[in-house]
Design an enzyme around this catalytic site. Structure first.
Site, PDB file in Angstrom:
ATOM      1  N   HIS A 167       0.817  -1.213   0.000  1.00  0.00           N
ATOM      2  CA  HIS A 167       0.000   0.000   0.000  1.00  0.00           C
ATOM      3  C   HIS A 167       0.853   1.266   0.000  1.00  0.00           C
ATOM      4  CE1 HIS A 167      -3.554  -2.374   0.486  1.00  0.00           C
ATOM      5  NE2 HIS A 167      -3.260  -2.768   1.705  1.00  0.00           N
ATOM      6  N   ASP A 203      -2.573 -10.669  -2.216  1.00  0.00           N
ATOM      7  CA  ASP A 203      -3.124 -10.181  -0.956  1.00  0.00           C
ATOM      8  C   ASP A 203      -4.609  -9.887  -1.159  1.00  0.00           C
ATOM      9  OD1 ASP A 203      -1.835  -8.657   1.735  1.00  0.00           O
ATOM     10  OD2 ASP A 203      -3.766  -7.871   1.071  1.00  0.00           O
ATOM     11  N   HIS A 205      -6.201  -7.413  -0.177  1.00  0.00           N
ATOM     12  CA  HIS A 205      -6.355  -5.984  -0.444  1.00  0.00           C
ATOM     13  C   HIS A 205      -5.597  -5.623  -1.721  1.00  0.00           C
ATOM     14  CE1 HIS A 205      -6.614  -6.417   4.013  1.00  0.00           C
ATOM     15  NE2 HIS A 205      -7.648  -5.604   3.856  1.00  0.00           N
ATOM     16  N   ASP A 292      -3.917 -12.949   3.835  1.00  0.00           N
ATOM     17  CA  ASP A 292      -5.171 -12.489   4.423  1.00  0.00           C
ATOM     18  C   ASP A 292      -6.400 -12.810   3.571  1.00  0.00           C
ATOM     19  OD1 ASP A 292      -4.166 -10.711   2.584  1.00  0.00           O
ATOM     20  OD2 ASP A 292      -4.261  -8.961   3.880  1.00  0.00           O
TER      21      ASP A 292
END
Length: 352
Positions: A167, A203, A205, A292
């Site tokens: 990120h 991931d 996200h 995740d």
């Protein structure tokens, strides 16, 4: 499999986290690294201590002013009267406020995109140590490629990076991330002789920072399989129509998936993007390995099982490319370590 790691990641120990307006303990804490290291050690993988990263390697990806902010932020913050135990901005730059201020409170809001990346007294040491893991592993992978004879098996390695990085933009932290480990690994590979690199982010996200760093380039293909940003962090990026810009047009691929996506649905999308990666013909594949997507993750959005992670590892190995797996998310649950061992085991079993 060689596992590159550092113990200095624990210097970064964030405490605060805000979820739906509710203060909570931060899920991205040093225990994550301890669990992952214990799991790979118990599975018999070869553990390698990473070298420290140098500033030149960081500047391949990150803006010098941003790096200077990260290095000095705690000293500036702790000089304030009545400062809190961590740097958590209470104001952020927005589309209507783009000036870089001088005051540390304002600079924090400019360089920290959200409240999920608090800075403490050991953050700079911790995040640079994590970056060093990615760069060390990438440099080792390139050395293996250059030393391999014709017909040799494609080399592979795992970088146990904590905190994660995908990120982080060139000049901004966000979502637990400060330095973009996968991007740093990609640049290390390019500096080491690779002509093209593919980054596959699995991931849960979207890897918005990685996308932003390479969005206008065609020497790094960025691919992300992630939770639909209409409902899930990072909300402002990760949509399927984001395809790159300029010379990078067509070299960014997003696959947003709905809540509850299970093993079989995930495999179908992974198969498809691996075909896209094969068509690109990269010299190196970097996998931004978030765990995740697990059904048991405390930030759960998908429903991938431990057996599913093993199959993911198998499919990644079948790409038959020099591969570096870089740890991204995956938070503390009873199966966090098992999921990592499953991915690495599936990968190794597939390469034989």
């Amino acid at each position: 499999m060689r596992v590159f790691k550092t113990d200095s990641h624990s210097r970064h120990h964030p405490k605060s986290f805000l979820a739906r307006g509710v203060p909570q303990p931060c899920p991205e804490r040093p225990e994550r690294g301890d669990i992952l290291l214990a799991a790979v050690s118990g599975a018999g993988h070869t553990i390698v201590d990473a070298d420290p990263v140098n500033l030149a390697a960081l500047r391949r990806v990150h803006d010098p002013a941003y790096l200077a902010f990260l290095e000095r932020a705690w000293d500036d913050w702790s000089a304030l009267d009545g400062h809190g135990p961590e740097i958590v901005p209470n104001v952020h730059s927005t589309r209507n406020m783009a000036r870089v201020p001088e005051a540390i409170v304002g600079r924090a809001g400019h360089y920290q995109a959200d409240t999920a990346c608090p800075i403490g007294p050991g953050t700079w040491e911790g995040v640079t140590a994590s970056a060093g893991v990615a760069v060390s592993a990438a440099e080792a992978l390139m050395a293996d490629m250059q030393g391999a004879g014709a017909g040799a098996r494609a080399p592979f390695a795992y970088a146990l990076c904590r905190p994660p990085g995908h990120h982080a933009f060139a000049d901004q932290a966000g979502g637990f991330c400060f330095l973009n480990n996968s991007a740093l690994a990609a640049e290390a590979c390019l500096a080491g002789g690779a002509r093209r690199v593919a980054i596959l982010d699995v991931d849960v996200h979207h890897g918005n920072g990685t996308q932003g760093i390479f969005y206008d380039r065609n020497d790094v293909l960025t691919v992300s399989i992630h939770g639909d940003p209409r409902q899930y962090y990072p909300f402002f990026a990760g949509y399927a129509d984001e395809r790159g810009a300029g010379s990078g047009r067509g070299f960014n691929i997003n696959k947003p998936l709905p809540k509850g996506t299970n093993d079989q649905a995930y495999y179908q999308v992974l198969d498809a993007v691996l075909e896209d990666i094969a068509a690109y013909r990269p010299d190196v594949l970097i996998v931004a390995l978030g765990l995740d997507a697990s059904e048991a993750d405390p930030l759960a959005f998908f429903g991938v099982t431990t057996d599913g992670f093993r199959r993911i590892g198998t499919l990644l190995a079948q790409a038959d490319l020099p591969t570096l797996l870089v740890q991204e998310g995956g938070y503390i649950s009873d199966v966090l370590g098992a999921n990592l061992v499953a991915v690495l085991g599936g990968f190794e079993d597939a390469v034989g």
